[in-house]
Write a protein that holds these residues in place. Structure first.
Motif: not given
Length: 240
Positions: A80-81, A104-105, A113-117, A215-217
């Motif tokens: 999705q990203a 991206m949402d 975190r990467t995708f939130l930023l 994916w969180d880190a």
């Protein structure tokens, strides 16, 4: 292209074994197991993402787009990203920043975190008209690609695949379960069933937990690339 390349590197990494210092994070699937058709057919999120990465690296973004879309249908956040980046920059598809934001949402739905930023960067860059359109189309996108529907879609594939393979492609050696997978020469060979059916990659709750940890880190690093050179425009991939 640095933004896309960084995500692409992460997508490729998680498609195979997960690297890291001992004790830092869980391992990825056994490379030999993951390379088998049976495992990838049962994990369409990994399968289609890997195909998408392969086509992207070949300079075929239109074909990569279709593969990433298939991965996205099975709750694959990296896919999705990648779709978000492709729509945002107009690679392999007509540029559509509002739709790029929605993708991206979706990728940031689990608060990686990467995708939130990235999502917040996108929102800040949108015009008022683009923001309004993103809100308008976002609901329909979540009905198809959001975790509420996409996770159960993948879980159904996992259950069907495990039932089919345990019923038709396993045998027993002593007290150990054996599974047949194709070897490098195409011939079927047996491996320890515990390697193939590692619960971490077959039990939905554990599988999602493993993804969250990866994916969180994500692994740190830098990727330096030049502009993408489009080598050819292939036909759209066939099949679902």
């Amino acid at each position: 292209m640095k933004r896309i390349a960084a995500l692409l590197a992460g997508a490729w990494l998680a498609a195979g074994a997960v690297a890291g210092e001992p004790g830092e994070r869980r391992r990825g699937p056994d490379p030999e197991v993951m390379g088998s058709a049976g495992f990838l057919d049962a994990h369409p999120d990994m399968k289609w993402r890997a195909h998408g990465v392969e086509q992207w690296r070949k300079g075929a973004p239109e074909r990569a787009l279709e593969y990433f879309r298939r991965g996205a249908r099975h709750a694959d956040k990296p896919s999705q990203a990648m779709l978000a980046e492709m729509y945002w920059t107009g690679q392999g598809v007509e540029r559509d920043r509002a739709l790029g934001y929605v993708w991206m949402d979706l990728a940031a739905e689990r608060h990686y975190r990467t995708f939130l930023l990235k999502r917040e960067q996108y929102w800040a860059a949108l015009s008022d008209e683009e923001r309004a359109r993103a809100i308008e189309v976002g609901g329909d996108m979540y009905e198809v690609y959001g975790d509420v529907v996409a996770k159960p879609r993948l879980e159904r594939v996992l259950r069907r695949a495990r039932q089919r393979m345990t019923g038709s492609r396993t045998g027993f050696g002593g007290n150990a379960l054996k599974v047949e997978i194709p070897g490098p020469d195409g011939r079927m060979r047996q491996i320890d069933g515990s390697r193939f059916y590692d619960p971490e990659f077959w039990e939905p709750e554990r599988y999602w937990a493993w993804q969250d940890e990866v994916w969180d880190a994500p692994p740190r690093g830098s990727v330096e690339v030049g502009e993408l050179e489009i080598l050819r425009t292939p036909d759209a991939p066939s099949g679902d």
